[in-house]
Design a protein around this motif. Structure first.
Motif, PDB file in Angstrom:
ATOM      1  N   TYR A 141      -4.614  -4.163   2.379  1.00  0.00           N
ATOM      2  CA  TYR A 141      -5.210  -2.975   2.991  1.00  0.00           C
ATOM      3  C   TYR A 141      -5.470  -3.172   4.484  1.00  0.00           C
ATOM      4  CZ  TYR A 141      -8.078   1.122   3.688  1.00  0.00           C
ATOM      5  OH  TYR A 141      -8.569   2.318   4.161  1.00  0.00           O
ATOM      6  N   GLU A 142      -5.923  -4.350   4.884  1.00  0.00           N
ATOM      7  CA  GLU A 142      -6.200  -4.590   6.303  1.00  0.00           C
ATOM      8  C   GLU A 142      -4.919  -4.445   7.125  1.00  0.00           C
ATOM      9  OE1 GLU A 142      -9.137  -4.792   7.535  1.00  0.00           O
ATOM     10  OE2 GLU A 142     -10.131  -4.873   5.583  1.00  0.00           O
ATOM     11  N   ASN A 143      -3.809  -4.967   6.591  1.00  0.00           N
ATOM     12  CA  ASN A 143      -2.529  -4.848   7.288  1.00  0.00           C
ATOM     13  C   ASN A 143      -2.089  -3.384   7.368  1.00  0.00           C
ATOM     14  OD1 ASN A 143      -0.032  -6.275   8.371  1.00  0.00           O
ATOM     15  ND2 ASN A 143       0.840  -5.002   6.757  1.00  0.00           N
ATOM     16  N   PHE A 144      -2.368  -2.631   6.283  1.00  0.00           N
ATOM     17  CA  PHE A 144      -2.043  -1.201   6.262  1.00  0.00           C
ATOM     18  C   PHE A 144      -2.787  -0.458   7.373  1.00  0.00           C
ATOM     19  CE2 PHE A 144      -4.320   2.647   4.711  1.00  0.00           C
ATOM     20  CZ  PHE A 144      -3.315   3.579   4.926  1.00  0.00           C
ATOM     21  N   VAL A 145      -4.076  -0.723   7.519  1.00  0.00           N
ATOM     22  CA  VAL A 145      -4.877  -0.047   8.550  1.00  0.00           C
ATOM     23  C   VAL A 145      -4.304  -0.332   9.933  1.00  0.00           C
ATOM     24  CG1 VAL A 145      -7.141   0.037   9.649  1.00  0.00           C
ATOM     25  CG2 VAL A 145      -6.980  -0.002   7.161  1.00  0.00           C
ATOM     26  N   LYS A 146      -3.975  -1.609  10.198  1.00  0.00           N
ATOM     27  CA  LYS A 146      -3.447  -1.991  11.509  1.00  0.00           C
ATOM     28  C   LYS A 146      -2.078  -1.340  11.753  1.00  0.00           C
ATOM     29  CE  LYS A 146      -2.373  -6.066  14.337  1.00  0.00           C
ATOM     30  NZ  LYS A 146      -1.082  -5.530  14.776  1.00  0.00           N
ATOM     31  N   THR A 147      -1.189  -1.424  10.742  1.00  0.00           N
ATOM     32  CA  THR A 147       0.160  -0.872  10.895  1.00  0.00           C
ATOM     33  C   THR A 147       0.118   0.639  11.059  1.00  0.00           C
ATOM     34  OG1 THR A 147       0.969  -2.649   9.459  1.00  0.00           O
ATOM     35  CG2 THR A 147       2.470  -0.819   9.883  1.00  0.00           C
ATOM     36  N   LYS A 148      -0.744   1.296  10.293  1.00  0.00           N
ATOM     37  CA  LYS A 148      -0.860   2.761  10.392  1.00  0.00           C
ATOM     38  C   LYS A 148      -1.359   3.171  11.766  1.00  0.00           C
ATOM     39  CE  LYS A 148      -4.174   4.905   8.097  1.00  0.00           C
ATOM     40  NZ  LYS A 148      -5.036   5.838   8.851  1.00  0.00           N
ATOM     41  N   ASP A 149      -2.356   2.467  12.273  1.00  0.00           N
ATOM     42  CA  ASP A 149      -2.868   2.780  13.612  1.00  0.00           C
ATOM     43  C   ASP A 149      -1.787   2.586  14.671  1.00  0.00           C
ATOM     44  OD1 ASP A 149      -5.292   3.410  12.551  1.00  0.00           O
ATOM     45  OD2 ASP A 149      -6.264   1.504  13.050  1.00  0.00           O
ATOM     46  N   ASP A 150      -1.020   1.478  14.545  1.00  0.00           N
ATOM     47  CA  ASP A 150       0.067   1.228  15.505  1.00  0.00           C
ATOM     48  C   ASP A 150       1.125   2.320  15.422  1.00  0.00           C
ATOM     49  OD1 ASP A 150      -1.216  -1.033  16.313  1.00  0.00           O
ATOM     50  OD2 ASP A 150       0.021  -2.421  15.134  1.00  0.00           O
ATOM     51  N   ARG A 151       1.438   2.735  14.187  1.00  0.00           N
ATOM     52  CA  ARG A 151       2.448   3.776  13.991  1.00  0.00           C
ATOM     53  C   ARG A 151       1.990   5.098  14.597  1.00  0.00           C
ATOM     54  NH1 ARG A 151       4.767   4.741   7.957  1.00  0.00           N
ATOM     55  NH2 ARG A 151       5.299   2.529   8.252  1.00  0.00           N
ATOM     56  N   LEU A 152       0.715   5.431  14.401  1.00  0.00           N
ATOM     57  CA  LEU A 152       0.179   6.670  14.969  1.00  0.00           C
ATOM     58  C   LEU A 152       0.194   6.636  16.500  1.00  0.00           C
ATOM     59  CD1 LEU A 152      -2.856   7.493  12.629  1.00  0.00           C
ATOM     60  CD2 LEU A 152      -0.804   8.874  12.954  1.00  0.00           C
ATOM     61  N   ILE A 185       0.855  -1.190   0.000  1.00  0.00           N
ATOM     62  CA  ILE A 185       0.000   0.000   0.000  1.00  0.00           C
ATOM     63  C   ILE A 185       0.894   1.244   0.000  1.00  0.00           C
ATOM     64  CG2 ILE A 185      -1.623   1.391   1.360  1.00  0.00           C
ATOM     65  CD1 ILE A 185      -3.030  -0.921   0.103  1.00  0.00           C
ATOM     66  N   VAL A 186       0.541   2.213  -0.855  1.00  0.00           N
ATOM     67  CA  VAL A 186       1.179   3.531  -0.839  1.00  0.00           C
ATOM     68  C   VAL A 186       0.128   4.521  -0.369  1.00  0.00           C
ATOM     69  CG1 VAL A 186       2.326   5.322  -2.192  1.00  0.00           C
ATOM     70  CG2 VAL A 186       2.741   2.916  -2.722  1.00  0.00           C
ATOM     71  N   HIS A 187       0.390   5.177   0.756  1.00  0.00           N
ATOM     72  CA  HIS A 187      -0.585   6.077   1.375  1.00  0.00           C
ATOM     73  C   HIS A 187      -0.200   7.523   1.076  1.00  0.00           C
ATOM     74  CE1 HIS A 187      -2.516   7.797   5.278  1.00  0.00           C
ATOM     75  NE2 HIS A 187      -3.359   7.840   4.269  1.00  0.00           N
ATOM     76  N   LEU A 188      -1.094   8.236   0.381  1.00  0.00           N
ATOM     77  CA  LEU A 188      -0.873   9.649   0.079  1.00  0.00           C
ATOM     78  C   LEU A 188      -1.565  10.490   1.148  1.00  0.00           C
ATOM     79  CD1 LEU A 188      -1.288  11.322  -3.442  1.00  0.00           C
ATOM     80  CD2 LEU A 188      -1.686  12.524  -1.316  1.00  0.00           C
ATOM     81  N   HIS A 189      -0.776  11.275   1.890  1.00  0.00           N
ATOM     82  CA  HIS A 189      -1.342  12.167   2.904  1.00  0.00           C
ATOM     83  C   HIS A 189      -0.296  13.222   3.247  1.00  0.00           C
ATOM     84  CE1 HIS A 189       0.938  10.805   6.581  1.00  0.00           C
ATOM     85  NE2 HIS A 189       1.262   9.870   5.708  1.00  0.00           N
ATOM     86  N   SER A 190      -0.755  14.363   3.707  1.00  0.00           N
ATOM     87  CA  SER A 190       0.128  15.442   4.159  1.00  0.00           C
ATOM     88  C   SER A 190       1.206  15.763   3.122  1.00  0.00           C
ATOM     89  CB  SER A 190       0.793  15.075   5.498  1.00  0.00           C
ATOM     90  OG  SER A 190      -0.164  14.734   6.466  1.00  0.00           O
ATOM     91  N   ARG A 191       0.847  15.697   1.830  1.00  0.00           N
ATOM     92  CA  ARG A 191       1.743  16.017   0.704  1.00  0.00           C
ATOM     93  C   ARG A 191       2.966  15.107   0.636  1.00  0.00           C
ATOM     94  NH1 ARG A 191       2.108  22.518   0.879  1.00  0.00           N
ATOM     95  NH2 ARG A 191       2.545  22.071   3.061  1.00  0.00           N
ATOM     96  N   ARG A 192       2.823  13.871   1.120  1.00  0.00           N
ATOM     97  CA  ARG A 192       3.910  12.896   1.005  1.00  0.00           C
ATOM     98  C   ARG A 192       3.335  11.503   0.784  1.00  0.00           C
ATOM     99  NH1 ARG A 192       3.998  13.543   6.870  1.00  0.00           N
ATOM    100  NH2 ARG A 192       3.762  11.517   7.881  1.00  0.00           N
ATOM    101  N   LEU A 193       4.227  10.544   0.495  1.00  0.00           N
ATOM    102  CA  LEU A 193       3.838   9.167   0.246  1.00  0.00           C
ATOM    103  C   LEU A 193       4.532   8.254   1.254  1.00  0.00           C
ATOM    104  CD1 LEU A 193       4.270   9.182  -3.643  1.00  0.00           C
ATOM    105  CD2 LEU A 193       2.091   9.216  -2.425  1.00  0.00           C
ATOM    106  N   ASP A 194       3.749   7.427   1.952  1.00  0.00           N
ATOM    107  CA  ASP A 194       4.300   6.443   2.877  1.00  0.00           C
ATOM    108  C   ASP A 194       3.969   5.050   2.363  1.00  0.00           C
ATOM    109  OD1 ASP A 194       5.254   8.404   4.548  1.00  0.00           O
ATOM    110  OD2 ASP A 194       3.495   8.399   5.863  1.00  0.00           O
ATOM    111  N   SER A 195       4.937   4.145   2.426  1.00  0.00           N
ATOM    112  CA  SER A 195       4.746   2.786   1.914  1.00  0.00           C
ATOM    113  C   SER A 195       4.576   1.790   3.054  1.00  0.00           C
ATOM    114  CB  SER A 195       5.938   2.373   1.046  1.00  0.00           C
ATOM    115  OG  SER A 195       6.014   3.186  -0.110  1.00  0.00           O
ATOM    116  N   TYR A 196       3.711   0.785   2.814  1.00  0.00           N
ATOM    117  CA  TYR A 196       3.439  -0.264   3.797  1.00  0.00           C
ATOM    118  C   TYR A 196       3.423  -1.603   3.072  1.00  0.00           C
ATOM    119  CZ  TYR A 196       1.675   3.536   6.807  1.00  0.00           C
ATOM    120  OH  TYR A 196       1.543   4.679   7.556  1.00  0.00           O
TER     121      TYR A 196
END
Length: 712
Positions: A412-423, A397-408
């Motif tokens: 998608y389910e793993n992305f949601v979990k990893t992003k929440d943990d990272r936050l 997954i490549v997440h576009l937000h805050s004018r940048r790109l973050d890769s996971y």
């Protein structure tokens, strides 16, 4: 006051209002001696004169008139004792004695004048004059607003990238043979809006990437920049962007797909030409060798299997054997978009760019595409808001937000979990840093004025200065939608079709014996292949189509809100969202229109931008705001999730579940169906049947069908 500038004013502006005339001459009388050039006169009264003569004189004309008036002021408006003269040489004021005189008898000495504090302008007259100008300006604006609008000029996207000379030389020399793509330190803008800044994108060969992010952040724009090679992609990597529908002509659908493999087509043409020369006896010795090479190459790329492979792709995307032999010009826009996707899948580019591929597909075609892409050998970058599709297809997954790109890594389910943990980790780190700073600050505040602790205080201050800037965690705003339900409960029957028969032409009967019913508790989803008649059923339910036989019954207080899958066609793209609601529902305040749009995420300057400049998802939100403004008590939604981002789809599901009226929707989005619908209608073979097993039963049946027909 018979100065010449008065005559210029009267002759150039014969229709000038008397109060405006008094105002301008008052300014020139009171301050005439202070003006140093015609530009200062223009600054003082030019704006007023432009308003007076907007229909007859442009800005340059008014500047010229102001210069002429300045010349008359300079020649006759000042007494001789106050005229300025050009000196032959610089004069040092500090070295002049009080009795110093200049050669010119007319000049008593070097003069300086202060602008008088009180001018001769009558304040009341000035206020009247300004009021008249304002009224005239408003009348002209109103007149202009009724003129035919000119062509809408939309902003354009652009990209810039910092690349090294070493990379450029490697590309030119053909030394870079890797199929990995790495784009570093690049910016993407759309008009004046910066979408990406200092971003990085890394795509490893053979992996499948899902590009996700909120509506309007620039996902589609990024795909276009890659497809147009505005960003540096190695030249040996072939790119295909499924963006535009296939142009219609006499070419059959199957042949159109075969022609997308340019290598095979070129070899076949050369083979035909050389065989013709061999048959005519005109072939040369080298040509027979070349023909052998072509045969070897055609065998290597399995050219003989190409028609079967193209046919399987078309069948998987919903083209029947008969449709595969139809000319492309006979297909609608939606089917031509499917054809464009089929051509891209058949051509097998090194980098395949897909923008919302599921929007044009029904559930069965989406299921086939998921399975087909799971074995794709090259790189894919897909923009999709279909959660289940992403879970089935992508490896990253490549997440576009805050004018940048973050890769996971992962789906998608793993992305949601990893992003929440990272936050959560970032939030904990932020709070720990904040607590540490506060601890140091408490010490500094406590001993700031203690001489014995001065050295320690200074040390702590230096520690604070060296700490990195503390930035709070950026969290994306939560999306909420609400369907107003301030209406009375209706007693059944609410909406029914009894023994309905319908056809467009007698020789092609579409439905017969159609029996359907829905009430205010209904949460129905209708599925079926494209062309099965789902939209026709919706129009029969709404009363837009009249049954050939049978009866449609609807409660007299039933008010239906309809969302079309072609909702953009219902919007005036040349106006802003506020004007759109104003034109559709006149008589309310701007605040009410803004409040309505704000409930669907169209806030601030988004509400005042032309609808044409909004992203697909933002246009959908505007359509929702328009649909819900009259407060319907029953919604019929045809593909409502097209272009909506994940968060908005989740918010839509929540809003529909909270809504107290009835809902019938046609959707291919499996997650929305599972979250909302309690009843599944399957439209096929001229019938609409309720499926007791729900979506799982329907999905399993499609799997079995694909296996039987050899498409999986």
């Amino acid at each position: 006051m018979a100065a010449a500038y008065v005559e210029i004013l009267r002759s150039e502006f014969p229709d000038i209002d008397s109060e405006l005339f008094d105002y301008i001459t008052g300014v020139l009388d009171g301050c005439g001696a202070d003006f140093e050039d015609g530009e200062e006169v223009f600054e003082a009264v030019g704006g007023v004169l432009q308003e007076v003569s907007a229909d007859t004189k442009n800005e340059d004309d008014v500047r010229g008139i102001c210069l002429r008036m300045f010349n008359t002021l300079r020649l006759s408006g000042c007494p001789a004792s106050q005229r300025q003269v050009l000196l032959d040489a610089p004069v040092q004021l500090s070295q002049m004695s009080p009795d110093t005189t200049l050669a010119n008898d007319d000049v008593q000495g070097i003069w300086m004048m202060k602008r008088p504090q009180n001018t001769m302008v009558d304040t009341k007259k000035l206020e009247k004059a300004e009021a008249k100008l304002k009224a005239k300006h408003e009348r002209r604006n109103e007149k202009d607003s009724h003129k035919a609008p000119g062509p809408l000029v939309l902003e354009e996207a652009s990209a810039s990238q910092a690349s090294s000379k070493k990379e450029g030389r490697a590309d030119q020399a053909g030394k870079n043979r890797s199929y990995d793509i790495r784009i570093e330190n690049f910016d993407v803008s759309f008009g004046e809006r910066c979408l990406l800044q200092g971003a990085e994108l890394a795509l490893a060969a053979g992996r499948r990437y899902g590009l996700v992010g909120r509506n309007g952040l620039g996902k589609t724009t990024l795909l276009k920049m890659l497809a147009g090679r505005s960003l540096r992609v190695p030249p040996h990597i072939s790119i295909l962007h499924v963006e535009q529908e296939v142009a219609g002509d006499h070419t059959t659908a199957l042949q159109s797909v075969l022609e997308s493999d340019t290598l095979r087509e070129g070899l076949l043409r050369e083979e035909a030409r050389l065989n013709a020369r061999m048959a005519n006896g005109t072939a040369e010795g080298m040509e027979s060798i070349r023909l052998s090479e072509i045969y070897c190459k055609l065998e290597e790329i399995e050219a003989d299997k190409a028609p079967a492979r193209a046919s399987i792709i078309l069948a998987g995307l919903g083209f029947s054997p008969k449709m595969q032999q139809q000319p492309t010009k006979e297909f609608s826009g939606g089917w031509r978009m499917r054809l464009a996707l089929a051509r891209a899948l058949f051509a097998r580019p090194d980098l395949l760019l897909l923008d919302e591929p599921t929007n044009m597909l029904d559930v069965s075609a989406i299921l086939w595409l998921e399975n087909y892409l799971q074995t794709w050998q090259s790189t894919i970058l897909v923009v999709s808001h279909d959660r289940n599709f992403l879970n089935a297809v992508v490896t990253d997954i490549v997440h576009l937000h805050s004018r940048r790109l973050d890769s996971y890594r992962g789906d998608y389910e793993n992305f949601v979990k990893t992003k929440d943990d990272r936050l959560k980790n970032q939030q904990r780190e932020y709070e720990a840093q904040l607590q540490y700073r506060q601890h140091i600050q408490v010490f500094i505040d406590r001993f700031r004025y203690n001489a014995n602790r001065a050295a320690q205080v200074q040390s702590k201050l230096k520690v604070l200065e060296r700490l990195p800037a503390l930035k709070p965690i950026e969290k994306e705003a939560e999306v909420t939608l609400r369907f107003p339900d301030n209406f009375e409960k209706l007693s059944p029957p609410i909406l029914q079709l009894d023994e309905v028969e319908f056809y467009y032409t007698p020789d092609q009967r579409l439905f017969s014996g159609l029996n359907l019913s829905a009430d205010l508790e209904s949460r129905v989803c209708m599925v079926g292949q494209n062309g099965a008649g789902k939209s026709t059923v919706l129009k029969l339910l709404m009363g837009e189509l009249t049954p050939i036989s049978g009866v449609r019954q609807a409660h007299r207080n039933l008010k239906i809100g309809y969302f079309s899958q072609h909702h953009v066609d219902q919007l005036d793209l040349n106006v802003c969202s506020v004007e759109l609601l104003l034109n559709k529902f006149p008589g309310r305040t701007e605040e009410e229109y803004r409040h309505q749009l704000g409930g669907y995420g169209i806030t601030g300057e988004l509400a005042t931008r032309p609808v044409a400049s909004l992203s697909g998802g933002q246009k959908s939100r505007v359509a929702f705001a328009q649909m819900t403004m009259p407060c319907p008590n029953f919604y019929i939604l045809d593909e409502p999730t097209n272009h909506l981002d994940m968060e908005t789809i989740e918010a839509l599901a929540t809003a529909l579940n909270k809504f107290k009226g009835g809902v019938i929707l046609v959707s291919h989005d499996e997650r929305l169906i599972r979250l909302v619908c309690k009843e599944l209608w399957v439209c096929e073979g001229g019938r609409v049947c309720r499926l007791d097993g729900g979506f799982d039963q329907y999905r399993d049946a499609l799997h079995e069908q694909f296996k039987r027909e050899g498409y999986l």
